[in-house]
Motif scaffolding. Structure first.
Motif, short mmCIF file in Angstrom:
data_model
loop_
_atom_site.label_atom_id
_atom_site.label_comp_id
_atom_site.label_asym_id
_atom_site.label_seq_id
_atom_site.Cartn_x
_atom_site.Cartn_y
_atom_site.Cartn_z
N PRO A 80 0.79 -1.23 0.00
CA PRO A 80 0.00 0.00 0.00
C PRO A 80 0.82 1.29 0.00
O PRO A 80 1.93 1.33 0.54
CB PRO A 80 -0.78 -0.10 1.31
N ASN A 81 0.25 2.32 -0.59
CA ASN A 81 0.85 3.66 -0.52
C ASN A 81 0.21 4.47 0.61
O ASN A 81 0.55 5.62 0.82
CB ASN A 81 0.66 4.39 -1.86
N GLY A 82 -0.73 3.88 1.31
CA GLY A 82 -1.45 4.54 2.39
C GLY A 82 -2.76 3.80 2.60
O GLY A 82 -2.98 2.74 1.99
N PRO A 83 -3.65 4.35 3.43
CA PRO A 83 -4.92 3.66 3.71
C PRO A 83 -5.73 3.36 2.44
O PRO A 83 -6.44 2.36 2.39
CB PRO A 83 -5.65 4.64 4.62
N VAL A 84 -5.59 4.19 1.39
CA VAL A 84 -6.33 3.94 0.15
C VAL A 84 -5.87 2.64 -0.52
O VAL A 84 -6.59 2.06 -1.33
CB VAL A 84 -6.20 5.16 -0.81
N GLY A 85 -4.70 2.17 -0.16
CA GLY A 85 -4.17 0.94 -0.76
C GLY A 85 -4.56 -0.31 -0.01
O GLY A 85 -3.97 -1.37 -0.22
N ILE A 86 -5.57 -0.21 0.87
CA ILE A 86 -6.02 -1.38 1.64
C ILE A 86 -7.33 -1.90 1.05
O ILE A 86 -8.30 -1.15 0.92
CB ILE A 86 -6.22 -1.00 3.13
N SER A 87 -7.34 -3.18 0.71
CA SER A 87 -8.56 -3.81 0.17
C SER A 87 -8.96 -4.98 1.04
O SER A 87 -8.12 -5.80 1.42
CB SER A 87 -8.29 -4.31 -1.26
N ARG A 88 -10.27 -5.08 1.30
CA ARG A 88 -10.78 -6.18 2.12
C ARG A 88 -10.66 -7.53 1.41
O ARG A 88 -10.83 -8.58 2.02
CB ARG A 88 -12.25 -5.93 2.49
N PHE A 89 -10.39 -7.52 0.11
CA PHE A 89 -10.42 -8.77 -0.65
C PHE A 89 -9.08 -9.49 -0.72
O PHE A 89 -8.99 -10.59 -1.25
CB PHE A 89 -10.95 -8.49 -2.06
#
Ligand code: 1GP
Length: 247
Positions: A80-89
């Motif tokens: 990830p580059n930050g929280p936007v780079g987090i996916s539940r999948f």
């Protein structure tokens, strides 16, 4: 106890010496993703990293992760580059700190923002120290506000690696930046991997089987390729995997 993705990675490194991790940046791969990851699995890639320095859309990221999960059975690890780079999948996440950033955001700020999401999504966190080396013009270096370590400063890189190990990080990633003209110098990889007993992952600017072989011989436990996959497809990655086997 280690989670299943990390345990699988550690076992593969022990058995094979150096493994290949393919980086998929959801902003760069849209079509053919299914075929690409299926080919990577056939070729022996150990896992798919998903992320990039400029990821902006969680929806685009989620779509890419879902497509990858549907098309192969490889572990998916967020990069990830930050929280936007987090996916539940995804299965797991490199829970990383950019150790030579001059911004507290990349050292600890984003991690604090993202930690509860990692728990809520039941992602397996894999603690990793991330260090940017070489030229400072790459996206990773610019976005991450890194005080980049020159390729020749092998002792400084080793000291960062040791600090990461002493802080409890279980992997160290030496990053030259995506699309870098030069990969990390094998002499740096050699010095760093001698200094620590955590696996050293190397990425950025690796395009040829010969480069992959040099890094594996220098002590890299994993190499990451992204650009070569985008530009030349899984065929080239197959050659890189054959080189790792030789090394
Ligand atoms: C970038 O190290 C990775 O974070 C991969 O770099 O795109 O140059 O292969 P490349």
């Amino acid at each position: 106890m280690l989670g299943p993705v990390e345990a699988g990675l550690v076992d593969a490194i022990r058995d094979r010496g150096c493994v290949h991790l393919a980086l998929i940046d959801p902003e760069k791969f849209s079509h053919n993703l299914r075929d690409i990851v299926a080919d990577l699995e056939d070729s022996g890639t150990h896992a798919i990293l998903i992320g990039g320095s400029t990821v902006k859309s969680s929806a685009q990221l989620d779509k890419a992760v879902k497509t990858i999960r549907e098309s192969c059975s490889l572990p998916t690890i967020l990069f990830p580059n930050g929280p936007v780079g987090i996916s539940r999948f995804a299965h797991a996440i490199f829970f990383m700190s950019l150790l030579n950033s001059s911004s507290t955001q990349y050292l600890i700020g984003s991690q604090v923002e993202g930690a509860s999401m990692v728990r809520r999504f039941n992602l397996e966190p894999i603690p990793l120290g991330y260090v940017i080396v070489g030229k400072s013009e790459t996206a990773a270096s610019t976005v991450g506000m890194a005080k980049s370590i020159p390729f020749s400063e092998v002792d400084l890189a080793a000291n960062y690696a040791l600090a990461a190990q002493y802080l409890g990080m279980r992997f160290l990633y030496l990053e030259a930046g995506s699309g870098a003209e030069r990969m990390v110098d094998p002499r740096m990889v050699s010095r760093v991997s001698e200094a620590v007993n955590i696996p050293v992952i190397v990425g950025g600017g690796i395009r040829t089987p010969d480069q992959a072989e040099q890094l594996a011989r220098a002590g890299a436990s994993a190499i990451v390729t992204g650009t070569v996959l985008e530009q030349e497809g899984p065929g080239r990655v197959k050659e890189i995997l054959a080189a790792l086997k030789r090394a």
